[in-house]
Design a protein around this motif. Structure first.
Motif: not given
Ligand SMILES: Cc1cc2nc3c(=O)[nH]c(=O)nc-3n(C[C@H](O)[C@H](O)[C@H](O)COP(=O)(O)OP(=O)(O)OC[C@H]3O[C@@H](n4cnc5c(N)ncnc54)[C@H](O)[C@@H]3O)c2cc1C
Length: 482
Positions: A240-259
């Motif tokens: 979740a470096v710099d607010g970019v959520v990366e997942t084991s499925a290979g997705d990337k979600f840049p976001t301000d809110v990670i709960v």
């Protein structure tokens, strides 16, 4: 008088103190409750705080107002030396000091359990406190405001992407409330469309909400999907470096809110800073009668309950034989603990704690909920009404019940309040910006070279008097301030 120290005034601690007040005779014992927060948090309502159906303050129950016969100390218990029966208390301001007791009750609850995933500690937020819930709500509204002023593109997409990690009850409830808040917000932002907003819930296991049936969990996922919220099962967050959520499925979600709602762990200080016995998960080892237990049997005058403890679940319903960390147990254990403690003070034997799980209710946003009791499983409006009915009556004290029901009444007839209040994090900003400030003090002018002092003095009688440097009248900082 027996001095009873309660460490932590959340569910279990608050109910222990409340029941002790009813059971103890005057002069029988003096109860002191220590907590860094002056209130207990009704955590099941935190998702509704996110959704804006309940005001943040109304899910907080003041310890001082409702525990009239208990000495409430707002401080953190840093250390417990039970061999000496001394606890070290650290108030927010001032030095730590030692507090002697006769009997200790440890009800310090749990904290969010995280893993060392890069970026999570810096960018994610937990959901254990009203402050966190209020921040999530305000940030969603602020992000809608910012996004509405931007053209479509990566920055706008980032502002309108929201990620929740963990598909347990808390995570799914928060996810559902966030989604429904966003859907209602869209009505006020004509420049934003439903598909512009993205909601992702990341769950490492193959299902969500272990407390409900498999069919019920599938129905909740389907319902969330219809509302535009995607649940990613068997997926882990890898960064979740710099607010970019990366997942084991290979997705990337840049976001301000990670709960982050992927589990809890017992308050870490009990393992590191007390001499009480803990299990491999850092929970205080307890007997079914809620007394603390070591390798050689009962630890005298030490009690525990709630999330911080490993209490055997005699109903057979627990995980690994122990009560799961939830409010159902914490409340009942707190009451039982008080009864057992008073019984032992009066020379009677304590009773074992026994509670059969009542089931589960979850609110997923107005008119959406999940309910399970025994074999009955409901998803939809009826389940949501059950959620409100149960929790509306379960929040302690009449005063708080009235406030919560009033909030619901207001939201029902007036709609949600979409005013964000994030500016309170910088309350002095406006005042400071326009406040009159003293002009900076000019640098000292160098004194003009004096012919008298600089030139070699041959004869004192011939020397001219030294010229005094001119005094310039400039307002000093102090004068300006005055
Ligand atoms: C979002 C969410 C939704 C939930 N929904 C449900 C639900 O629907 N049903 C249900 O049964 N459960 C639910 N739970 C779980 C439930 O809220 C907890 O299990 C319950 O709060 C545990 O009570 P506790 O007294 O052990 O801990 P807490 O209520 O967390 O209280 C612990 C207290 O100890 C204090 N403390 C910590 N460390 C120290 C220290 N060193 N010194 C002094 N004090 C200290 C803390 O400040 C806190 O006030 C939910 C939880 C969350 C987060």
């Amino acid at each position: 008088m027996t001095k009873i120290l309660i460490v932590g005034g959340g569910y279990a601690g608050f109910y222990t103190a409340w029941r002790l007040e009813k059971l103890l005779n005057p002069g029988e014992a003096q109860v002191t409750l220590v907590d860094p927060l002056p209130y207990m948090t009704y955590q099941p309502f935190l998702p509704e705080v996110i959704g804006g159906s309940i005001e943040p303050r109304h899910v907080l129950v003041s310890q001082r107002r409702h525990l009239r016969r208990t000495r409430v100390v707002t401080a953190e218990v840093e250390k417990v030396d039970h061999a000496r029966k001394v606890a070290t208390l650290k108030p927010e301001h001032g030095d730590a000091y030692e507090f002697s007791y006769d009997v200790i009750v440890v009800t310090a609850g749990s904290v969010s359990r995280t893993f060392p995933i890069p970026g999570i500690a810096d960018n994610a937020i937990g959901l254990k406190a009203a402050e966190e819930a209020a921040w999530i709500r305000d940030t969603i509204i602020d992000n809608f405001n910012r996004a509405s002023a931007l053209p479509p593109g990566p920055e706008r997409q980032r502002l309108l992407t929201f990620v929740v990690v963990g598909g347990g009850f808390a995570g799914i409830e928060a996810f559902g409330e966030m989604r429904s808040l966003a859907t209602d917000l869209l009505e006020d932002y004509p420049s934003l469309q439903f598909d512009d907003v993205q909601f992702h819930l990341i769950e490492a296991a193959g299902r969500i909400m272990p407390e409900v049936t498999e069919d019920g969990a599938v129905a909740v996922i389907k319902q969330l999907a219809e509302r535009g919220a995607k649940v990613h099962l068997n997926t882990q967050v890898t960064s979740a470096v710099d607010g970019v959520v990366e997942t084991s499925a290979g997705d990337k979600f840049p976001t301000d809110v990670i709960v982050w709602t992927a589990g809890v762990m017992a308050a870490p200080f009990v393992k590191s800073n007390t001499d009480l016995p803990v299990d491999e998960r850092g929970r205080i080892r307890a007997r079914a009668d809620l007394r603390v237990e070591g390798d050689d049997g009962v630890i005298r005058d030490a009690w525990t309950a709630g999330d911080v403890s490993a209490v055997p679940d005699l109903s057979g319903g627990g995980v690994g034989g122990f009560c799961v960390p939830n409010a159902q147990h914490a409340v009942r254990q707190g009451k039982q603990l008080a009864e057992n403690l008073v019984a032992t003070l009066r020379g009677r034997a304590p009773k074992d704690y026994y509670h059969e799980n009542l089931g589960a209710v979850a609110g997923l946003g107005p008119w959406n909920g999940a309910f399970r009791s025994g074999k009955i499983m409901l998803v939809g409006p009826l389940a949501w009404l059950a959620h409100r009915g149960y929790h509306g009556t379960a929040i302690p004290t009449i005063e708080r019940k009235v406030r919560v029901f009033t909030d619901w009444f207001n939201t029902f007839f007036l709609g949600r309040d979409f005013v964000p209040f994030s500016a309170r994090q910088h309350p002095r900003a406006s005042f400071e910006r326009f406040a009159s400030k003293p002009r900076p003090k000019p640098a000292e002018e160098p004194a003009p070279a004096s012919p008298v002092t600089d030139a070699p003095v041959a004869d004192k009688a011939d020397a001219k008097p030294a010229q005094a440097p001119k005094t310039v009248n400039r307002p000093t900082a102090k004068a300006n301030a005055e």
